[in-house]
Scaffold this motif. Structure first.
Motif, PDB file in Angstrom:
ATOM      1  N   GLU A 283      41.678  52.681  36.044  1.00 43.67           N
ATOM      2  CA  GLU A 283      40.356  52.139  35.739  1.00 43.67           C
ATOM      3  C   GLU A 283      40.303  50.615  35.735  1.00 43.67           C
ATOM      4  O   GLU A 283      39.238  50.029  35.953  1.00 43.67           O
ATOM      5  CB  GLU A 283      39.870  52.684  34.388  1.00 43.67           C
ATOM      6  CG  GLU A 283      39.427  54.141  34.417  1.00 43.67           C
ATOM      7  CD  GLU A 283      40.586  55.125  34.559  1.00 43.67           C
ATOM      8  OE1 GLU A 283      41.767  54.695  34.398  1.00 43.67           O
ATOM      9  OE2 GLU A 283      40.336  56.304  34.843  1.00 43.67           O
ATOM     10  N   ILE A 284      41.422  49.951  35.466  1.00 42.20           N
ATOM     11  CA  ILE A 284      41.412  48.487  35.453  1.00 42.20           C
ATOM     12  C   ILE A 284      42.249  47.900  36.594  1.00 42.20           C
ATOM     13  O   ILE A 284      42.510  46.700  36.613  1.00 42.20           O
ATOM     14  CB  ILE A 284      41.881  47.936  34.094  1.00 42.20           C
ATOM     15  CG1 ILE A 284      43.287  48.442  33.739  1.00 42.20           C
ATOM     16  CG2 ILE A 284      40.893  48.302  33.005  1.00 42.20           C
ATOM     17  CD1 ILE A 284      43.836  47.832  32.463  1.00 42.20           C
TER      18      ILE A 284
ATOM     19  N   ARG B 258      38.676  45.740  39.966  1.00 41.62           N
ATOM     20  CA  ARG B 258      39.440  46.982  39.916  1.00 41.62           C
ATOM     21  C   ARG B 258      40.249  47.196  41.195  1.00 41.62           C
ATOM     22  O   ARG B 258      41.356  47.727  41.162  1.00 41.62           O
ATOM     23  CB  ARG B 258      38.498  48.172  39.697  1.00 41.62           C
ATOM     24  CG  ARG B 258      39.247  49.495  39.541  1.00 41.62           C
ATOM     25  CD  ARG B 258      38.307  50.671  39.413  1.00 41.62           C
ATOM     26  NE  ARG B 258      39.059  51.905  39.180  1.00 41.62           N
ATOM     27  CZ  ARG B 258      38.519  53.107  39.118  1.00 41.62           C
ATOM     28  NH1 ARG B 258      37.210  53.255  39.266  1.00 41.62           N
ATOM     29  NH2 ARG B 258      39.273  54.178  38.910  1.00 41.62           N
TER      30      ARG B 258
ATOM     31  N   THR C 140      32.544  55.371  38.127  1.00 44.30           N
ATOM     32  CA  THR C 140      33.116  54.324  37.278  1.00 44.30           C
ATOM     33  C   THR C 140      33.793  53.251  38.116  1.00 44.30           C
ATOM     34  O   THR C 140      34.524  53.548  39.054  1.00 44.30           O
ATOM     35  CB  THR C 140      34.148  54.921  36.303  1.00 44.30           C
ATOM     36  OG1 THR C 140      35.132  55.642  37.055  1.00 44.30           O
ATOM     37  CG2 THR C 140      33.480  55.868  35.329  1.00 44.30           C
ATOM     38  N   THR C 141      33.517  52.032  37.786  1.00 44.82           N
ATOM     39  CA  THR C 141      34.162  50.903  38.468  1.00 44.82           C
ATOM     40  C   THR C 141      34.081  49.697  37.541  1.00 44.82           C
ATOM     41  O   THR C 141      33.462  49.742  36.491  1.00 44.82           O
ATOM     42  CB  THR C 141      33.497  50.614  39.826  1.00 44.82           C
ATOM     43  OG1 THR C 141      34.305  49.695  40.556  1.00 44.82           O
ATOM     44  CG2 THR C 141      32.097  50.039  39.644  1.00 44.82           C
ATOM     45  N   ALA C 142      34.728  48.637  37.957  1.00 38.66           N
ATOM     46  CA  ALA C 142      34.740  47.417  37.154  1.00 38.66           C
ATOM     47  C   ALA C 142      35.111  46.262  38.058  1.00 38.66           C
ATOM     48  O   ALA C 142      35.794  46.453  39.075  1.00 38.66           O
ATOM     49  CB  ALA C 142      35.749  47.543  36.006  1.00 38.66           C
TER      50      ALA C 142
END
Length: 257
Positions: free
Chosen positions: A142-143, A11, A6-8
């Protein structure tokens, strides 16, 4: 082991800002400005961001994104560019013979390992650094609003940095959930990191009257209060960003597994 992946976008902006702001000299004096982003996840977006951010400091920097999952490496290839590449590998950091990275960023990679395995990964990664190089290892949410990372040289850990989006922070010890693997289970009475976070909370509480002038002023006042008893590093410009860096021995575990 393969991570969740998971990434964004953005981040890892806090750790990247710290790298650019505090390690620019390391990059500029490097004979071979090679940087590795280890375990970038299902999307290479944060590796691409790191590449562009470091180019502002060292225009000829070379960034290699490394992932253990072959499918993720294949999916990243369209993002490759001059000075930016992606390849398969793990903690051994597969590079051309004789090349060693001046900096390795490994964020959100070791959380799924046992504590002893995380220490072993630190040892292996440090052995791959160029002389005077730096390993930056830690975790964030996560953010990217909260993160904690350790800076390690070839000789071992040097500092630990706590970083937060201050407007959403209730108290400094909320950052405990983002402690790196070698510390996450050490946040208990009798361990140095627990004592530090408790002291930070007390300093934060004492600085409560300053919240009328903004949360940054409260954070800065708490950090300045800590300096009397803890080896706080850096200056106000970095503290204003919601950062606090402390010398590693102040929080190091009482014993390594």
């Amino acid at each position: 082991m393969i991570t969740r992946g998971t990434t964004a976008p953005n981040r890892l902006r806090r750790v990247d800002r710290w790298i650019v702001g505090t390690q620019a000299a390391l990059l500029r004096r490097a004979t071979d400005p090679l940087v590795v982003d280890l375990g970038y996840g299902a999307s290479p977006v944060t590796t691409v961001e790191l590449f562009h951010r470091l180019r502002a400091v060292r225009p000829d920097v070379q960034v290699v994104g490394i992932e253990i999952d072959a499918d993720r490496v294949a999916a990243a290839q369209p993002y490759a560019a001059p000075g930016l590449e992606f390849r398969r590998g793990g903690f051994e950091i597969p590079l051309e013979r004789g090349r060693r990275p001046v900096l390795v960023r490994a964020l959100n990679v070791l959380r799924q390992y046992a504590e002893a395995e995380a220490w072993a990964a630190w040892d292996l990664l440090r052995s791959r650094l160029a002389p005077g190089g730096l390993l930056v290892e830690g975790t964030c949410d996560e953010i990217g609003r909260r993160g904690v990372w350790v800076a390690l040289g070839p000789e071992g850990p040097r500092t630990i940095t706590f970083a937060a989006h201050l407007a959403s922070l209730h108290r400094p010890s909320d950052l405990a959930e983002r402690l790196p693997k070698v510390l996450i289970h050490r946040n208990v009475p009798g361990e140095p990191v627990h004592a530090f976070l408790a002291a930070f909370d007390r300093a934060w509480a004492r600085a409560a009257p300053l919240r009328a002038f903004g949360v940054r002023q409260r954070w800065i006042a708490a950090v300045e209060s800590l300096r009397a008893d803890w080896p706080v590093q850096g200056r106000r410009p970095r503290w204003r960003l919601g950062e606090l860096t402390v010398a590693w021995p102040a929080v190091a575990p009482a014993a390594r597994p």
